[in-house]
Design a protein around this motif. Structure first.
Motif, mmCIF file in Angstrom:
data_model
loop_
_atom_site.group_PDB
_atom_site.id
_atom_site.type_symbol
_atom_site.label_atom_id
_atom_site.label_comp_id
_atom_site.label_asym_id
_atom_site.label_seq_id
_atom_site.Cartn_x
_atom_site.Cartn_y
_atom_site.Cartn_z
ATOM 1 N N UNK A 113 42.755 46.925 -33.089
ATOM 2 C CA UNK A 113 43.773 47.350 -33.881
ATOM 3 C C UNK A 113 44.595 46.647 -34.763
ATOM 4 N N UNK A 114 44.054 45.514 -35.107
ATOM 5 C CA UNK A 114 44.625 44.428 -36.099
ATOM 6 C C UNK A 114 44.471 45.065 -37.436
ATOM 7 N N UNK A 115 45.755 45.084 -38.167
ATOM 8 C CA UNK A 115 45.518 45.749 -39.732
ATOM 9 C C UNK A 115 45.635 44.495 -40.553
ATOM 10 N N UNK A 116 44.988 44.332 -41.380
ATOM 11 C CA UNK A 116 45.157 43.505 -42.678
ATOM 12 C C UNK A 116 44.545 42.140 -41.944
ATOM 13 N N UNK A 117 43.411 42.234 -41.335
ATOM 14 C CA UNK A 117 42.876 40.996 -40.676
ATOM 15 C C UNK A 117 42.499 39.840 -41.402
ATOM 16 N N UNK A 118 42.111 40.108 -42.712
ATOM 17 C CA UNK A 118 41.723 38.850 -43.503
ATOM 18 C C UNK A 118 43.105 38.218 -44.087
ATOM 19 N N UNK A 119 44.037 38.865 -44.387
ATOM 20 C CA UNK A 119 45.330 38.240 -44.738
ATOM 21 C C UNK A 119 45.881 37.384 -43.470
ATOM 22 N N UNK A 120 45.821 38.138 -42.244
ATOM 23 C CA UNK A 120 46.338 37.385 -41.378
ATOM 24 C C UNK A 120 45.281 36.119 -40.874
ATOM 25 N N UNK A 121 44.254 36.458 -41.103
ATOM 26 C CA UNK A 121 43.109 35.348 -40.591
ATOM 27 C C UNK A 121 43.510 34.026 -41.698
ATOM 28 N N UNK A 122 43.919 34.271 -42.877
ATOM 29 C CA UNK A 122 44.132 33.390 -43.928
ATOM 30 C C UNK A 122 45.365 32.650 -43.578
ATOM 31 N N UNK A 123 46.305 33.374 -43.101
ATOM 32 C CA UNK A 123 47.815 32.726 -42.676
ATOM 33 C C UNK A 123 47.629 31.813 -41.280
ATOM 34 N N UNK A 124 46.962 32.369 -40.379
ATOM 35 C CA UNK A 124 46.601 31.598 -39.236
ATOM 36 C C UNK A 124 45.763 30.212 -39.501
ATOM 37 N N UNK A 125 44.826 30.419 -40.331
ATOM 38 C CA UNK A 125 44.077 29.193 -40.920
ATOM 39 C C UNK A 125 45.159 28.087 -41.717
ATOM 40 N N UNK A 126 45.844 28.822 -42.451
ATOM 41 C CA UNK A 126 46.753 28.096 -43.491
ATOM 42 C C UNK A 126 47.936 27.375 -42.399
ATOM 43 N N UNK A 127 48.469 27.933 -41.583
ATOM 44 C CA UNK A 127 49.497 27.339 -40.570
ATOM 45 C C UNK A 127 48.816 26.399 -39.972
ATOM 46 N N UNK A 128 47.609 26.608 -39.239
ATOM 47 C CA UNK A 128 46.728 25.449 -38.545
ATOM 48 C C UNK A 128 46.439 24.186 -39.431
ATOM 49 N N UNK A 129 46.052 24.502 -40.300
ATOM 50 C CA UNK A 129 45.722 23.220 -41.463
ATOM 51 C C UNK A 129 47.009 22.611 -41.870
ATOM 52 N N UNK A 130 48.170 23.114 -42.000
ATOM 53 C CA UNK A 130 49.359 22.507 -42.372
ATOM 54 C C UNK A 130 50.047 21.680 -41.105
ATOM 55 N N UNK A 131 49.673 22.215 -39.942
ATOM 56 C CA UNK A 131 50.006 21.520 -38.702
ATOM 57 C C UNK A 131 49.240 20.166 -38.530
ATOM 58 N N UNK A 132 47.808 20.549 -38.792
ATOM 59 C CA UNK A 132 46.590 19.461 -38.688
ATOM 60 C C UNK A 132 47.046 18.413 -39.516
ATOM 61 N N UNK A 133 47.525 18.730 -40.673
ATOM 62 C CA UNK A 133 47.861 17.729 -41.830
ATOM 63 C C UNK A 133 48.912 16.958 -41.168
ATOM 64 N N UNK A 134 49.993 17.505 -40.610
ATOM 65 C CA UNK A 134 51.222 16.812 -40.111
ATOM 66 C C UNK A 134 50.801 15.894 -39.186
ATOM 67 N N UNK A 135 49.819 16.365 -38.295
ATOM 68 C CA UNK A 135 49.386 15.355 -37.266
ATOM 69 C C UNK A 135 48.590 14.428 -37.721
ATOM 70 N N UNK A 136 47.949 14.528 -38.690
ATOM 71 C CA UNK A 136 47.545 13.095 -39.345
ATOM 72 C C UNK A 136 48.383 12.171 -40.115
ATOM 73 N N UNK A 137 49.521 12.904 -40.753
ATOM 74 C CA UNK A 137 50.521 12.161 -41.276
ATOM 75 C C UNK A 137 51.045 11.364 -40.230
ATOM 76 N N UNK A 138 51.614 11.902 -39.158
ATOM 77 C CA UNK A 138 52.148 11.169 -37.829
ATOM 78 C C UNK A 138 51.087 9.948 -37.427
ATOM 79 N N UNK A 139 49.996 10.345 -37.380
ATOM 80 C CA UNK A 139 48.868 9.205 -36.930
ATOM 81 C C UNK A 139 49.164 8.055 -37.799
#
Length: 189
Positions: free
Chosen positions: A73-99
Motif C-alpha cells: 500500500x506504500x505510495x511514492x516508494x522511490x521517494x520514501x526509499x531515497x529519504x530513508x537511505x539519506x537518513x541512514x547515511x547521515x546517521x552513519x556519517x555521524x557515527x563515523x564522526x563520533x568514532x
C-alpha cells in the motif's frame, strides 16, 4: 534618500537568495527525532552508549525502509526509499564522526567498536539486498540509485576502516599491558 536601481536590484537578489536557502534548509531536516537527539546528548561523554545509539538509529532506518518497501500500500516508494537511505547515511556519517572524536580524545572504544563492526556487516547485507532487488523497476531504482550507491560505498569503506581500527586498538592495548607489566616487574633500585 533614493538608492540607485542597481543597489535595489542587488538587495532584492540577496533577499531572494536568503529566502531560498532558508527554505532549502527547512526541507533538509535532521534525521534524528527529538527523543533520539536527547538520548545522544545524554550519552555525550560515554562512547559505549553513544556509539550504540547511533548503530541503533541507523539500524532502525534500514528496518523502517524494509518495512515500507514490503508494504504493497506504500505510495511514492522511490521517494520514501531515497529519504530513508539519506537518513541512514547521515546517521552513519555521524557515527563515523563520533568514532573520530573518541579516537582523538584517546578514549577506549574497543568494546563499542566491536558492535559497530558487526553492524557494518549487517548494513552491507541490507544495502546490497536492496541494490540487487530483482523486483524493482529501472525507473524506480534510478530515483534513489545515487544515495544507495553512496551509502554502500560509505559503509564498505567505513567497515574496512573500522576493522583496521579495531585491530590497531587491540594491538595498542596489548602493548600498553606489556609495558605496564614490564615496569611493575622491574626491580627497585
Amino acid at each position: 534618500m533614493i538608492f540607485p536601481l542597481w543597489l535595489r536590484t542587488l538587495a532584492g537578489v540577496g533577499l531572494l537568495l536568503l529566502a531560498t536557502s532558508v527554505g532549502w534548509a527547512q526541507r533538509r531536516r535532521d534525521p534524528l527525532t527529538q527523543s533520539e537527539i536527547d538520548q545522544v546528548r545524554d550519552a555525550s561523554w560515554e562512547p559505549q552508549k553513544r556509539l550504540a545509539l547511533y548503530v541503533s538509529f541507523a539500524r532502525d532506518r534500514l528496518t523502517k525502509l524494509e518495512t515500507m518497501r514490503s508494504d504493497p500500500k506504500t505510495k511514492d516508494r522511490p521517494q520514501q526509499t531515497h529519504d530513508f537511505l539519506d537518513a541512514f547515511l547521515r546517521i552513519y556519517d555521524e557515527l563515523n564522526d563520533n568514532i573520530d572524536t573518541y579516537i582523538g580524545r584517546k578514549d577506549d572504544i574497543r568494546k563499542p567498536l566491536k558492535a559497530v563492526v558487526e553492524a557494518d556487516t549487517e548494513f552491507q547485507a541490507k544495502l546490497r539486498a536492496l541494490k540487487d532487488s530483482a523486483d524493482v523497476k529501472t525507473e524506480e531504482a534510478a530515483q534513489y540509485e545515487f544515495v544507495l550507491t553512496n551509502a554502500l560505498d560509505t559503509v564498505d569503506t567505513s567497515a574496512e576502516d573500522h576493522r583496521k581500527l579495531q585491530v590497531d586498538l587491540e594491538d595498542a592495548a596489548k602493548h600498553k599491558k606489556l609495558n605496564a607489566a614490564a615496569k611493575n616487574s622491574g626491580k627497585p633500585e
